[in-house]
Design a protein around this motif. Sequence first.
Motif, PDB file in Angstrom:
ATOM      1  N   TRP A 125      99.661  29.799  11.327  1.00  0.00           N
ATOM      2  CA  TRP A 125      99.373  28.384  11.057  1.00  0.00           C
ATOM      3  C   TRP A 125      99.824  27.416  12.150  1.00  0.00           C
ATOM      4  CZ3 TRP A 125      95.770  28.061   7.711  1.00  0.00           C
ATOM      5  CH2 TRP A 125      95.714  28.911   6.612  1.00  0.00           C
ATOM      6  N   ARG A 126     100.398  27.959  13.261  1.00  0.00           N
ATOM      7  CA  ARG A 126     100.882  27.048  14.309  1.00  0.00           C
ATOM      8  C   ARG A 126      99.742  26.117  14.730  1.00  0.00           C
ATOM      9  NH1 ARG A 126     103.314  30.670  17.183  1.00  0.00           N
ATOM     10  NH2 ARG A 126     105.213  30.317  15.978  1.00  0.00           N
ATOM     11  N   GLY A 127     100.027  24.813  14.713  1.00  0.00           N
ATOM     12  CA  GLY A 127      99.028  23.827  15.173  1.00  0.00           C
ATOM     13  C   GLY A 127      98.131  23.287  14.066  1.00  0.00           C
ATOM     14  N   VAL A 128      98.260  23.803  12.846  1.00  0.00           N
ATOM     15  CA  VAL A 128      97.422  23.306  11.727  1.00  0.00           C
ATOM     16  C   VAL A 128      98.257  22.355  10.866  1.00  0.00           C
ATOM     17  CG1 VAL A 128      96.093  23.938   9.669  1.00  0.00           C
ATOM     18  CG2 VAL A 128      96.153  25.480  11.636  1.00  0.00           C
ATOM     19  N   PRO A 129      97.954  21.063  10.860  1.00  0.00           N
ATOM     20  CA  PRO A 129      98.731  20.190   9.977  1.00  0.00           C
ATOM     21  C   PRO A 129      98.395  20.415   8.503  1.00  0.00           C
ATOM     22  CG  PRO A 129      97.105  18.907  11.224  1.00  0.00           C
ATOM     23  CD  PRO A 129      96.974  20.330  11.680  1.00  0.00           C
ATOM     24  N   PHE A 130      99.420  20.475   7.684  1.00  0.00           N
ATOM     25  CA  PHE A 130      99.258  20.488   6.223  1.00  0.00           C
ATOM     26  C   PHE A 130      99.672  19.096   5.753  1.00  0.00           C
ATOM     27  CE2 PHE A 130      98.676  24.916   4.635  1.00  0.00           C
ATOM     28  CZ  PHE A 130      98.632  25.553   5.869  1.00  0.00           C
ATOM     29  N   TYR A 131      98.736  18.380   5.146  1.00  0.00           N
ATOM     30  CA  TYR A 131      99.056  17.050   4.626  1.00  0.00           C
ATOM     31  C   TYR A 131      99.215  17.159   3.120  1.00  0.00           C
ATOM     32  CZ  TYR A 131      96.890  15.841   9.102  1.00  0.00           C
ATOM     33  OH  TYR A 131      96.561  15.779  10.427  1.00  0.00           O
ATOM     34  N   ILE A 132     100.292  16.553   2.634  1.00  0.00           N
ATOM     35  CA  ILE A 132     100.557  16.590   1.192  1.00  0.00           C
ATOM     36  C   ILE A 132     100.714  15.156   0.707  1.00  0.00           C
ATOM     37  CG2 ILE A 132     102.272  17.250  -0.547  1.00  0.00           C
ATOM     38  CD1 ILE A 132     102.964  19.663   1.052  1.00  0.00           C
ATOM     39  N   ARG A 133     100.126  14.838  -0.426  1.00  0.00           N
ATOM     40  CA  ARG A 133     100.378  13.509  -1.011  1.00  0.00           C
ATOM     41  C   ARG A 133     100.410  13.608  -2.527  1.00  0.00           C
ATOM     42  NH1 ARG A 133      94.504  10.301  -0.590  1.00  0.00           N
ATOM     43  NH2 ARG A 133      93.325  12.147  -1.172  1.00  0.00           N
ATOM     44  N   THR A 134     101.244  12.789  -3.111  1.00  0.00           N
ATOM     45  CA  THR A 134     101.282  12.711  -4.577  1.00  0.00           C
ATOM     46  C   THR A 134     101.735  11.319  -4.965  1.00  0.00           C
ATOM     47  OG1 THR A 134     102.181  13.651  -6.616  1.00  0.00           O
ATOM     48  CG2 THR A 134     103.664  13.649  -4.730  1.00  0.00           C
ATOM     49  N   GLY A 135     101.204  10.802  -6.066  1.00  0.00           N
ATOM     50  CA  GLY A 135     101.617   9.471  -6.478  1.00  0.00           C
ATOM     51  C   GLY A 135     101.185   9.147  -7.894  1.00  0.00           C
ATOM     52  N   LYS A 136     101.861   8.144  -8.437  1.00  0.00           N
ATOM     53  CA  LYS A 136     101.515   7.611  -9.761  1.00  0.00           C
ATOM     54  C   LYS A 136     100.562   6.425  -9.567  1.00  0.00           C
ATOM     55  CE  LYS A 136     104.806   9.731 -12.384  1.00  0.00           C
ATOM     56  NZ  LYS A 136     104.355  10.802 -13.277  1.00  0.00           N
ATOM     57  N   ARG A 137      99.860   6.084 -10.653  1.00  0.00           N
ATOM     58  CA  ARG A 137      98.964   4.928 -10.676  1.00  0.00           C
ATOM     59  C   ARG A 137      97.976   4.937  -9.502  1.00  0.00           C
ATOM     60  NH1 ARG A 137      98.901   3.515 -15.534  1.00  0.00           N
ATOM     61  NH2 ARG A 137     100.217   1.886 -16.359  1.00  0.00           N
ATOM     62  N   MET A 138      97.363   6.072  -9.296  1.00  0.00           N
ATOM     63  CA  MET A 138      96.341   6.166  -8.256  1.00  0.00           C
ATOM     64  C   MET A 138      94.965   6.098  -8.910  1.00  0.00           C
ATOM     65  SD  MET A 138      98.234   8.786  -5.673  1.00  0.00           S
ATOM     66  CE  MET A 138      96.928   8.820  -4.462  1.00  0.00           C
ATOM     67  N   LYS A 139      93.955   6.265  -8.108  1.00  0.00           N
ATOM     68  CA  LYS A 139      92.593   6.017  -8.602  1.00  0.00           C
ATOM     69  C   LYS A 139      92.149   7.041  -9.645  1.00  0.00           C
ATOM     70  CE  LYS A 139      87.992   4.886  -6.945  1.00  0.00           C
ATOM     71  NZ  LYS A 139      87.993   3.559  -7.541  1.00  0.00           N
ATOM     72  N   GLU A 140      92.527   8.300  -9.407  1.00  0.00           N
ATOM     73  CA  GLU A 140      92.050   9.343 -10.327  1.00  0.00           C
ATOM     74  C   GLU A 140      93.145  10.361 -10.591  1.00  0.00           C
ATOM     75  OE1 GLU A 140      89.318  12.148  -8.649  1.00  0.00           O
ATOM     76  OE2 GLU A 140      90.008  11.777  -6.623  1.00  0.00           O
ATOM     77  N   LYS A 141      93.002  11.078 -11.698  1.00  0.00           N
ATOM     78  CA  LYS A 141      93.896  12.192 -11.996  1.00  0.00           C
ATOM     79  C   LYS A 141      93.264  13.428 -11.368  1.00  0.00           C
ATOM     80  CE  LYS A 141      96.813  14.964 -14.095  1.00  0.00           C
ATOM     81  NZ  LYS A 141      98.154  15.113 -13.562  1.00  0.00           N
ATOM     82  N   SER A 142      93.907  13.951 -10.358  1.00  0.00           N
ATOM     83  CA  SER A 142      93.307  15.112  -9.705  1.00  0.00           C
ATOM     84  C   SER A 142      94.343  15.884  -8.898  1.00  0.00           C
ATOM     85  CB  SER A 142      92.187  14.640  -8.770  1.00  0.00           C
ATOM     86  OG  SER A 142      91.746  15.711  -7.972  1.00  0.00           O
ATOM     87  N   THR A 143      94.335  17.185  -9.065  1.00  0.00           N
ATOM     88  CA  THR A 143      95.141  18.043  -8.198  1.00  0.00           C
ATOM     89  C   THR A 143      94.158  18.937  -7.469  1.00  0.00           C
ATOM     90  OG1 THR A 143      96.932  17.993  -9.793  1.00  0.00           O
ATOM     91  CG2 THR A 143      97.046  19.686  -8.107  1.00  0.00           C
ATOM     92  N   ARG A 144      94.227  18.893  -6.127  1.00  0.00           N
ATOM     93  CA  ARG A 144      93.158  19.522  -5.350  1.00  0.00           C
ATOM     94  C   ARG A 144      93.693  19.960  -3.988  1.00  0.00           C
ATOM     95  NH1 ARG A 144      89.776  14.725  -4.509  1.00  0.00           N
ATOM     96  NH2 ARG A 144      89.005  15.185  -6.568  1.00  0.00           N
ATOM     97  N   ILE A 145      93.178  21.073  -3.515  1.00  0.00           N
ATOM     98  CA  ILE A 145      93.505  21.515  -2.155  1.00  0.00           C
ATOM     99  C   ILE A 145      92.197  21.560  -1.378  1.00  0.00           C
ATOM    100  CG2 ILE A 145      94.425  23.417  -0.752  1.00  0.00           C
ATOM    101  CD1 ILE A 145      95.997  24.260  -3.321  1.00  0.00           C
TER     102      ILE A 145
END
Length: 513
Positions: free
Chosen positions: A331-351
């Motif tokens: 995985w060297r050089g591949v960014p993994f972006y992670i985000r999580t939050g309350k009161r966002m636009k939609e309820k969704s867990t997704r990769i």
Amino acid sequence: MEPATFVLFGATGDLAKRKIYPALYNLFVDGKLAQPFSLIGLGRREWSDELFQSNVEQAVRQFSRRTPSDDASLRQFVSNFRFCVLDIGQQDDYRKLLKLVEQREEELGLPDNRLFYLSVGPEFFEPIASNIQESGLGSARGWKRLVIEKPFGHDLQSARDLNRKLSETFAEEEIFRIDHYLGKPMVQKLGALQQANPVIQALWSNRYVANVQITASETVGVEERAGYYDHIGAVRDMFQNHMLQLLMMTAIHLPHESSSEKVRFKKKNVIEAVQPLQKQDVRAQVVRGQYAEGSVQGKPVAGYLSEPGIAPDSRNDTFIAARLLIEDSYWRGVPFYIRTGKRMKEKSTRIVVEFKEPLAQATVSSEDRAAPNLLIFEIGPNEGITLQINSKDLENKGEFRPVHIDLDLHDRQEDVPEAYENLIGDALRGDATFFAHWDEVELSWQWVQPILDAFEENLVPLQTYAAGSYGPAGSDALLAEDGYHWWFDVEPEQLKQENQTQKGEQYAYHANN
Ligand SMILES: NC(=O)C1=CN([C@@H]2O[C@H](COP(=O)(O)OP(=O)(O)OC[C@H]3O[C@@H](n4cnc5c(N)ncnc54)[C@H](OP(=O)(O)O)[C@@H]3O)[C@@H](O)[C@H]2O)C=CC1
Ligand SMILES: O=C1O[C@H](COP(=O)(O)O)[C@@H](O)[C@H](O)[C@H]1O
């Protein structure tokens, strides 16, 4: 699965009602609960066995994904439930409990296998474990297991202290640390999909993957949990545990045959390889957000600081996004972006896995470029896998256009087992594959600790975002710095409709698992 006694601390609480009883009922209906089965519920309330059983029946009716077909099956299910009044701090109460457990083992002809489920606040984890030891409850000849709810510690040091205490009574292989995201069916399939599919396996590295985006967005706010959440924030509530577990499950490379030990060892390899952060660098890699007032699904909602029970000057994070780099040969050089939050636009867990563009595109003008290939794992609330590929739009000057191949894994969403059902079944069977090993928990806290320190010292600006949005502007900027953007900040359904209506055909494959 061997028959066992299920000793439930916190039997009168919310988690037991909403998750544990419905999960046990579904296992019972599916014939996955070894018989005879004994459950002893514990709490300070002076409940009789009858009142306990009737509360369990009500919980099943209200929260089970299956509506009980008849009262008889439900009555049969609860007939082996008993209640014992116990105050966690009272040693005498544990002796009373031991007597009841032994009496039921004798009456039902049960072997003395005992599963202790701690569905209580974290301040009780240590005293319960030591009282189990002192009372003799944990000294039977059969197996003993400890199932423990989150949060496992408040920071690196407190997690280490808790683990040291628990390990005075339970060996690591007897401790089942629940992370309910690991119980979600799609998460459980991630490793297997790669293991059993050479196509996916071959693509699973920095040779083909440009970046990976892991999102868990929620529409709810702090709800009635202000007292808990205002000290915890998104970083401890979701990021340190669920989100880092999703990262490990996505980046893992498993051999064809994998034992539980192997899976956990490989997960440990992933989190160990994540490039550590220094406190002073957190600002460049992490975005910290808090929701302001806004509108969620058409309804106006208050900002975090106006929520009941929240300090008006709170700097607590309700959103976090981060860029992580895994320093291994895959995985060297591949960014993994992670985000999580309350009161966002939609309820969704997704990769979303975004694949690299073909080299030939470098010379192509931007309008003629094909969209990147994407592999999308929908984890919840609905589950599914979608592959975005490119086709030619023959009606529209032969331009490339993205089409989506959907893999429908279930005919009906009600057939998808609940996370707790999977996890409780696994714990009763003694399968620890989808529980967090101490090594993973410790390494996760270790990675997160500089973030906690940087937040504490206000080294990272707190950005506000409107409730009902996709988070603060800094979250988009984090990806834009690398030339990327978050995929699907519109509903995937909407995206599919757009593709169907504007661009013609859509391919759909249905695979039953
Ligand atoms: N609810 C949820 O959705 C989730 C909860 N969790 C975790 O699960 C655990 C339980 O949460 P939840 O059910 O919501 O909490 P609740 O506050 O609803 O229930 C707490 C339980 O603990 C019992 N309890 C409290 N103090 C004592 C005591 N001194 N002696 C004996 N029993 C006691 C209460 O029984 P009584 O009052 O009868 O004494 C009650 O059954 C927590 O660790 C939480 O973080 C994790 C994920 C989700
Ligand atoms: O553990 C937690 O998870 C829930 C979100 O879980 P999900 O299964 O609905 O995605 C979150 O709301 C809660 O704050 C957190 O403690």
